[in-house]
Design a protein around this motif. Structure first.
Motif, short mmCIF file in Angstrom:
data_model
loop_
_atom_site.label_atom_id
_atom_site.label_comp_id
_atom_site.label_asym_id
_atom_site.label_seq_id
_atom_site.Cartn_x
_atom_site.Cartn_y
_atom_site.Cartn_z
N LYS A 52 0.85 -1.19 0.00
CA LYS A 52 0.00 0.00 0.00
C LYS A 52 0.89 1.25 0.00
O LYS A 52 1.94 1.26 0.64
N ASN A 58 -2.64 6.63 4.96
CA ASN A 58 -2.38 5.21 5.19
C ASN A 58 -1.38 4.97 6.31
O ASN A 58 -1.34 3.88 6.88
N CYS A 71 2.51 0.47 6.76
CA CYS A 71 1.30 1.27 6.90
C CYS A 71 0.67 1.05 8.28
O CYS A 71 1.13 0.20 9.04
N THR A 420 -9.45 5.69 8.54
CA THR A 420 -9.09 4.93 7.35
C THR A 420 -10.23 4.00 6.94
O THR A 420 -10.57 3.89 5.75
#
Length: 441
Positions: A52, A58, A71, A420
């Motif tokens: 990611k 993130n 992350c 998130t």
């Protein structure tokens, strides 16, 4: 005037002994972990585990153990570490070290570190079994004495010889208060222990004169030899321990009818099933055939838990001004209901996100379909996508509520994950609405 030359004082340098002040402080117990092994943020742009993109949204987190960048989703773990010594280059696991944030890989590597442990499970089971059996024997004895007492009271006979009375003492056997002119000595008619009279529960509710009919109403299925007396004036002295032993089964059956525990037990079984299937699905993600079976089982388990959560919410909550409030008849259980609902909602949300991440990997490993997808959606697909859209909206509502609650409680460490999750849910909702087009809500 004193002309004696000043005496020379020998000072030993810390550097001459092979260490500096800073090193001694860093190696002291409870000292912060060094950051010299951390990789600079410019050295990586993607998470080492999930690939990611590393960003403010993130997360850009250095694992305190290995120093690599990850992350937020892969640095939710904590281990105890100490600073490196000698030829060691990175911090080491230590049961007396400092709690530090680490990546998923370093967290599970910790389990392979050799530790000294003693398993007391079997010893605990034996002691617990012995205690359970002892308490069961005592309840049977008290129940037998109660049947005998009930028969004698119904026949208006003497009840002083039901149990072996304990010798007179100067203190109550339950609260240990000393007897005097105002606090009188009594004997429980079921066990014979010496207790004080405490009907108002000023001390520990040690004993009370109980109307016989009150206990008979709660214990109608005992093997009475004669019809129990129904006169409210027929009473006997009973201690609190014997009362609890007599009503043990009745209380258990009464609590068993509570729908809160019934639904919660079902959700616990579904939770255990999800916790068992997810690791299997993650391991079999490269095997298309077996992975598909595990995926179907996991989807069904998540759907079952979601249905139970909806049932729980509809049964115990009502909505007022866009707020969920506990039903008035369950007000005494408000805290219990809220804790159950929030914990299960968070568990479901976390595992939906985890399932989505594993599914993305599964789709990447799956072969591309040979035939093009039909241009229009079938009724079944529309229904399934609408159900999924409802689920996502519900999860978004729960996450927003948690964000609001955590902000009030100043639990800022947990807000990053929730924010998130909310962003990912919004993206999923938007994607579903675009696919549905005119068939969306």
């Amino acid at each position: 005037m004193n002309t004696t030359p000043p005496r020379k004082i020998n000072r030993i340098s810390f550097l001459d002994q092979g260490f500096s002040i800073g090193d001694s402080e860093l190696n002291a117990p409870g000292s912060p972990i060094k950051r010299s092994h951390w990789k600079p943020q410019s050295s990586a742009t993607r998470c080492k585990l999930c690939d990611k993109t590393l960003s403010v949204k993130n997360g850009i987190v250095n694992c305190r153990k290995c120093g690599y960048l990850f992350c937020n989703d892969h640095t939710h773990y904590k281990v105890r570490l100490r600073n490196p010594t000698g030829d060691e280059k990175a911090p080491q696991y230590d049961s007396t070290g400092v709690w530090c944030r680490c990546c998923e890989t370093c967290y599970f590597e910790r389990q392979h570190v050799e530790i000294n442990s003693v398993d007391l499970t079997e010893e605990f089971k034996l002691k617990r079994q012995s205690k359970v059996e002892s308490e069961q024997l005592n309840r049977t004895k008290i129940q037998r004495n109660f049947i005998k007492l009930t028969n004698l009271l119904s026949e208006k006979s003497s009840v002083d010889n039901i149990a072996n009375w304990s010798p007179d003492s100067n203190n109550c056997s339950i609260c240990f208060v000393k007897f005097n002119l105002f606090i009188r000595r009594h004997h429980c008619r079921l066990c014979g222990d010496v207790v004080c009279d405490d009907p108002d529960g000023i001390r520990k509710g040690c004993s009370i004169n109980v109307p016989l009919i009150r206990l008979v109403e709660k214990l109608p299925n005992l093997n009475y030899q004669v019809t129990p007396a129904t006169d409210e004036q027929v009473k006997f002295r009973c201690c609190v321990n014997c009362k609890n032993a007599l009503l043990f089964d009745w209380k258990r059956d009464a609590n068993g009818d509570n729908p809160i525990f019934t639904i919660y037990d079902a959700m616990l079984l579904q939770k255990q099933q999800i916790e068992r299937i997810i690791p299997q699905f993650e391991l079999l993600v490269n095997d298309s055939k077996e992975s598909l079976k595990s995926r179907n089982k996991l989807v069904q388990a998540l759907k079952d838990l979601e249905d139970s959560l909806h049932l729980f919410r509809n049964l115990f909550y009502y909505k007022e001004d866009e707020q969920l409030l506990v039903q008035p008849e369950y007000a005494p259980y408000e805290k219990l209901i809220s804790n159950i609902y929030q914990s299960m909602a968070v568990f479901l949300q976390d595992n939906l996100v985890k399932y989505k991440q594993i599914s993305d990997t599964y789709k990447q490993n799956s072969p591309a379909p040979q035939t093009p997808s039909p241009p229009r959606l079938t009724k079944k697909q529309i229904r399934e996508m609408r159900e999924q859209l409802m689920v996502m909206n519900e999860q978004k509502f729960l996450v927003e509520k948690l964000i609001k609650d955590y902000t009030k409680q100043r639990r800022f460490d947990e807000l990053d994950t929730l924010i998130t999750n909310k962003t990912e849910l919004q993206e999923t909702i938007q994607s579903l609405e675009e696919e549905l087009g005119e068939f969306a809500f």
